[in-house]
Scaffold this motif. Structure first.
Motif, PDB file in Angstrom:
ATOM      1  N   ASN A 222       0.804  -1.218   0.000  1.00 55.78           N
ATOM      2  CA  ASN A 222       0.000   0.000   0.000  1.00 55.78           C
ATOM      3  C   ASN A 222       0.843   1.278   0.000  1.00 55.78           C
ATOM      4  O   ASN A 222       0.320   2.384  -0.010  1.00 55.78           O
ATOM      5  N   TYR A 223       2.199   1.144   0.001  1.00 53.07           N
ATOM      6  CA  TYR A 223       3.074   2.306   0.096  1.00 53.07           C
ATOM      7  C   TYR A 223       3.177   3.040  -1.241  1.00 53.07           C
ATOM      8  O   TYR A 223       3.375   2.436  -2.288  1.00 53.07           O
ATOM      9  N   LYS A 224       3.029   4.369  -1.190  1.00 54.97           N
ATOM     10  CA  LYS A 224       3.237   5.239  -2.342  1.00 54.97           C
ATOM     11  C   LYS A 224       3.987   6.480  -1.858  1.00 54.97           C
ATOM     12  O   LYS A 224       3.743   6.970  -0.753  1.00 54.97           O
ATOM     13  N   ASN A 225       4.896   6.988  -2.700  1.00 54.89           N
ATOM     14  CA  ASN A 225       5.631   8.189  -2.296  1.00 54.89           C
ATOM     15  C   ASN A 225       5.642   9.271  -3.364  1.00 54.89           C
ATOM     16  O   ASN A 225       6.293  10.307  -3.190  1.00 54.89           O
ATOM     17  N   LEU A 226       4.921   9.039  -4.472  1.00 55.76           N
ATOM     18  CA  LEU A 226       4.801  10.073  -5.500  1.00 55.76           C
ATOM     19  C   LEU A 226       3.370  10.072  -6.028  1.00 55.76           C
ATOM     20  O   LEU A 226       2.881   9.045  -6.492  1.00 55.76           O
ATOM     21  N   ALA A 227       2.721  11.224  -5.914  1.00 59.17           N
ATOM     22  CA  ALA A 227       1.327  11.340  -6.351  1.00 59.17           C
ATOM     23  C   ALA A 227       1.231  12.282  -7.543  1.00 59.17           C
ATOM     24  O   ALA A 227       1.777  13.392  -7.523  1.00 59.17           O
ATOM     25  N   LEU A 228       0.580  11.813  -8.588  1.00 64.55           N
ATOM     26  CA  LEU A 228       0.219  12.660  -9.724  1.00 64.55           C
ATOM     27  C   LEU A 228      -1.246  13.028  -9.552  1.00 64.55           C
ATOM     28  O   LEU A 228      -2.114  12.152  -9.519  1.00 64.55           O
ATOM     29  N   VAL A 229      -1.518  14.309  -9.408  1.00 61.61           N
ATOM     30  CA  VAL A 229      -2.877  14.790  -9.163  1.00 61.61           C
ATOM     31  C   VAL A 229      -3.384  15.464 -10.429  1.00 61.61           C
ATOM     32  O   VAL A 229      -2.749  16.390 -10.956  1.00 61.61           O
ATOM     33  N   GLY A 230      -4.531  14.968 -10.922  1.00 61.78           N
ATOM     34  CA  GLY A 230      -5.122  15.538 -12.128  1.00 61.78           C
ATOM     35  C   GLY A 230      -6.294  16.430 -11.797  1.00 61.78           C
ATOM     36  O   GLY A 230      -7.259  15.987 -11.178  1.00 61.78           O
ATOM     37  N   GLY A 231      -6.229  17.697 -12.195  1.00 63.95           N
ATOM     38  CA  GLY A 231      -7.292  18.655 -11.925  1.00 63.95           C
ATOM     39  C   GLY A 231      -8.190  18.856 -13.132  1.00 63.95           C
ATOM     40  O   GLY A 231      -8.451  17.932 -13.906  1.00 63.95           O
ATOM     41  N   ILE A 232      -8.658  20.081 -13.324  1.00 58.54           N
ATOM     42  CA  ILE A 232      -9.580  20.401 -14.411  1.00 58.54           C
ATOM     43  C   ILE A 232      -8.869  20.319 -15.761  1.00 58.54           C
ATOM     44  O   ILE A 232      -7.646  20.341 -15.843  1.00 58.54           O
ATOM     45  N   GLY A 233      -9.689  20.257 -16.825  1.00 57.77           N
ATOM     46  CA  GLY A 233      -9.144  20.257 -18.170  1.00 57.77           C
ATOM     47  C   GLY A 233      -9.141  18.882 -18.803  1.00 57.77           C
ATOM     48  O   GLY A 233      -9.347  17.869 -18.137  1.00 57.77           O
ATOM     49  N   PHE A 252       7.359   5.047  -6.028  1.00 56.04           N
ATOM     50  CA  PHE A 252       6.086   4.327  -5.942  1.00 56.04           C
ATOM     51  C   PHE A 252       4.970   5.321  -6.272  1.00 56.04           C
ATOM     52  O   PHE A 252       4.662   6.213  -5.462  1.00 56.04           O
ATOM     53  N   GLU A 253       4.354   5.162  -7.445  1.00 58.07           N
ATOM     54  CA  GLU A 253       3.439   6.182  -7.960  1.00 58.07           C
ATOM     55  C   GLU A 253       1.972   5.850  -7.667  1.00 58.07           C
ATOM     56  O   GLU A 253       1.577   4.685  -7.610  1.00 58.07           O
ATOM     57  N   ILE A 254       1.163   6.923  -7.541  1.00 58.05           N
ATOM     58  CA  ILE A 254      -0.286   6.796  -7.426  1.00 58.05           C
ATOM     59  C   ILE A 254      -0.916   7.999  -8.105  1.00 58.05           C
ATOM     60  O   ILE A 254      -0.342   9.102  -8.111  1.00 58.05           O
ATOM     61  N   PHE A 255      -2.091   7.772  -8.712  1.00 57.24           N
ATOM     62  CA  PHE A 255      -2.817   8.871  -9.368  1.00 57.24           C
ATOM     63  C   PHE A 255      -4.033   9.245  -8.538  1.00 57.24           C
ATOM     64  O   PHE A 255      -4.769   8.373  -8.074  1.00 57.24           O
ATOM     65  N   ASN A 256      -4.223  10.540  -8.336  1.00 57.73           N
ATOM     66  CA  ASN A 256      -5.386  11.065  -7.621  1.00 57.73           C
ATOM     67  C   ASN A 256      -6.197  11.907  -8.606  1.00 57.73           C
ATOM     68  O   ASN A 256      -5.762  12.976  -9.027  1.00 57.73           O
ATOM     69  N   ASP A 257      -7.379  11.402  -8.961  1.00 57.75           N
ATOM     70  CA  ASP A 257      -8.226  12.075  -9.947  1.00 57.75           C
ATOM     71  C   ASP A 257      -9.054  13.153  -9.265  1.00 57.75           C
ATOM     72  O   ASP A 257      -9.975  12.863  -8.507  1.00 57.75           O
ATOM     73  N   GLN A 258      -8.724  14.409  -9.551  1.00 59.76           N
ATOM     74  CA  GLN A 258      -9.460  15.549  -9.001  1.00 59.76           C
ATOM     75  C   GLN A 258     -10.016  16.419 -10.138  1.00 59.76           C
ATOM     76  O   GLN A 258     -10.022  17.634 -10.065  1.00 59.76           O
ATOM     77  N   LYS A 259     -10.520  15.733 -11.170  1.00 64.67           N
ATOM     78  CA  LYS A 259     -11.008  16.445 -12.361  1.00 64.67           C
ATOM     79  C   LYS A 259     -12.117  17.438 -12.012  1.00 64.67           C
ATOM     80  O   LYS A 259     -12.260  18.493 -12.627  1.00 64.67           O
ATOM     81  N   SER A 260     -12.923  17.083 -11.016  1.00 65.43           N
ATOM     82  CA  SER A 260     -14.051  17.949 -10.665  1.00 65.43           C
ATOM     83  C   SER A 260     -13.737  18.915  -9.536  1.00 65.43           C
ATOM     84  O   SER A 260     -14.641  19.572  -9.009  1.00 65.43           O
ATOM     85  N   LEU A 261     -12.458  19.002  -9.143  1.00 70.32           N
ATOM     86  CA  LEU A 261     -12.079  19.978  -8.135  1.00 70.32           C
ATOM     87  C   LEU A 261     -12.173  21.368  -8.768  1.00 70.32           C
ATOM     88  O   LEU A 261     -11.365  21.742  -9.607  1.00 70.32           O
ATOM     89  N   SER A 262     -13.165  22.107  -8.367  1.00 73.43           N
ATOM     90  CA  SER A 262     -13.470  23.374  -9.021  1.00 73.43           C
ATOM     91  C   SER A 262     -12.382  24.412  -8.790  1.00 73.43           C
ATOM     92  O   SER A 262     -11.799  24.486  -7.716  1.00 73.43           O
ATOM     93  N   ASN A 263     -12.127  25.215  -9.823  1.00 73.39           N
ATOM     94  CA  ASN A 263     -11.195  26.330  -9.671  1.00 73.39           C
ATOM     95  C   ASN A 263     -11.936  27.649  -9.551  1.00 73.39           C
ATOM     96  O   ASN A 263     -11.371  28.723  -9.759  1.00 73.39           O
ATOM     97  N   THR A 264     -13.221  27.580  -9.217  1.00 73.35           N
ATOM     98  CA  THR A 264     -14.002  28.785  -8.964  1.00 73.35           C
ATOM     99  C   THR A 264     -14.507  28.759  -7.534  1.00 73.35           C
ATOM    100  O   THR A 264     -14.688  27.699  -6.937  1.00 73.35           O
ATOM    101  N   GLU A 265     -14.711  29.923  -6.986  1.00 69.52           N
ATOM    102  CA  GLU A 265     -15.228  30.036  -5.633  1.00 69.52           C
ATOM    103  C   GLU A 265     -16.320  31.087  -5.601  1.00 69.52           C
ATOM    104  O   GLU A 265     -16.269  32.084  -6.324  1.00 69.52           O
TER     105      GLU A 265
END
Length: 393
Positions: A222-233, A252-265
């Motif tokens: 379960n160990y990961k030490n590098l995260a690729l985070v994907g935002g909008i677009g 040790f890579e993992i992807f975190n899908d944050q496509k719907s993390l809004s860039n508006t407030e």
């Protein structure tokens, strides 16, 4: 040790005269739990009903009864078993209502979430009676955090993992209050820094006769030490942030899908686009959150000799960093006490302690997958924004 029972209004209603066993499990990053076995008497049956609170003398935490089991053994003896969570479990009854954007310390973030969803929510139906905020300790660990419509207890656990701060609800019997506190254990390790070398050192070792039984786990599962985070677009236009810089077989890579993390407030009814720098900080926060839940596992599960040179709650307590040494196993580990299980039985008290990051359960892994696939809401109603120098919850 006496066990007192209170109703949900925090009024004392009785005392349990005797019991067969009590397992009282304290946890640093999330709510603890308990299990009580006693005779099935009319008094116990009346006192130990769901939603009532049990409190044992000399403690600052208390437990809420969620489960009852009435049974009869082979000899005809009737037994009552009750289980539940500590008062911190109340936070599991609330969600983050709307979108909360936090750019402040982890402590202020946790206090803000509790205040906005339990103590002073816009909808007074959501108030948890008698809950208040405890003393502000001004811990300096910072977070950039956005969350929407998620479970409050889960978010507090995430922030605790990221910041290494504990949280709990203490039972103030005198004032009949539920006091939410963020706290930090003491560094009692042999390697505490020169500038912080003020705490008596605490060393657990079979060689010192203060450990009766022990089990050591050292795992990269379960160990990961590098995260690729994907935002909008989409495609080449997608916003991507990398957290970590390991290379080769140490990566040790993992992807975190944050496509719907809004860039508006939404500020006072006006929709505003975040700066690229600030949105990237939120993505980094999601990456750090993921890596906080995918650490390498090093745990010592130990049964403590309570008659040794180290005294519970005096020389060590939940959240403290201590040193564990096993010369035979060639292991020396400075680790935080993340769980303490107190077991009260006819033979007396025994204490089982977990040092370090515990092994993730299937539920933990499912939560991690859901968090990696979840994101901030595109809907910007009920947005709460806290800046680094704003608020003192």
């Amino acid at each position: 040790m006496d066990i007192y029972v209170f109703n949900r209004n925090l009024e004392s209603i009785g005392m349990i005269d005797s019991f067969t066993s009590l397992i009282w499990t304290r946890r640093y990053y999330k709510s603890g739990e308990f299990e009580l076995h006693c005779d099935l008497t009319p008094a116990n049956l009346a006192f130990l009903s769901r939603e009532n609170i049990i409190y044992k003398t000399g403690d600052i935490e208390a437990g809420v009864i969620k489960y009852r089991n009435l049974k009869q053994d082979a000899e005809g003896k009737e037994i009552l078993v009750v289980k539940g969570n500590f008062l911190t479990g109340y936070l599991n009854r609330r969600i983050i209502w709307g979108t909360s954007i936090l750019n402040t310390t982890a402590e202020l973030s946790m206090r803000t979430m509790v205040n906005n969803n339990c103590i002073n929510p816009s909808n007074t139906d959501r108030v948890i009676p008698n809950m208040v905020l405890g003393t502000l300790n001004s811990f300096i660990s910072n977070v950039d955090y956005q969350t929407s419509y998620t479970n409050l207890a889960d978010e507090l656990e995430n922030l605790s993992n990221i910041s290494d701060l504990g949280h709990r609800i203490n039972f103030d019997i005198t004032n009949r209050k539920l006091v939410f506190n963020v706290y930090k254990g003491l560094d009692r390790s042999v390697n505490q820094s020169v500038n912080q070398s003020v705490n008596p050192r605490c060393i657990f070792s079979k060689e010192f006769d203060n450990i009766l039984e022990q089990e050591y786990v050292d795992s990269l599962d379960n160990y990961k030490n590098l995260a690729l985070v994907g935002g909008i677009g989409e495609g080449s236009e997608r916003r991507l942030i990398t957290i970590g810089d390991s290379v080769g077989l140490d990566r040790f890579e993992i992807f975190n899908d944050q496509k719907s993390l809004s860039n508006t407030e939404d500020i006072n009814g006006v929709s505003t686009t975040m700066s690229e720098e600030y949105y990237n900080l939120l993505l980094r926060g999601k990456g750090n959150e993921t890596l906080a839940l995918t650490k390498e596992i090093q745990t010592f599960d130990s049964k403590i000799n309570i008659n040794s040179n180290l005294k519970y709650k005096t020389d060590y307590d939940l959240g403290d960093i201590i040193t564990i040494i096993s010369k035979k196993w060639e292991v020396t580990l400075d680790s935080r006490i993340t769980e303490i299980q107190e077991v009260y039985e006819e033979a007396g008290l025994s204490i089982n302690i977990t040092f370090g990051n515990n092994i993730p359960t299937l539920i933990d892994k499912i939560k991690l997958k859901l968090q990696s696939n979840s994101s901030g809401s595109n809907g910007n109603s009920n947005t709460t924004i806290t800046n680094i120098d704003g608020g003192s919850f």
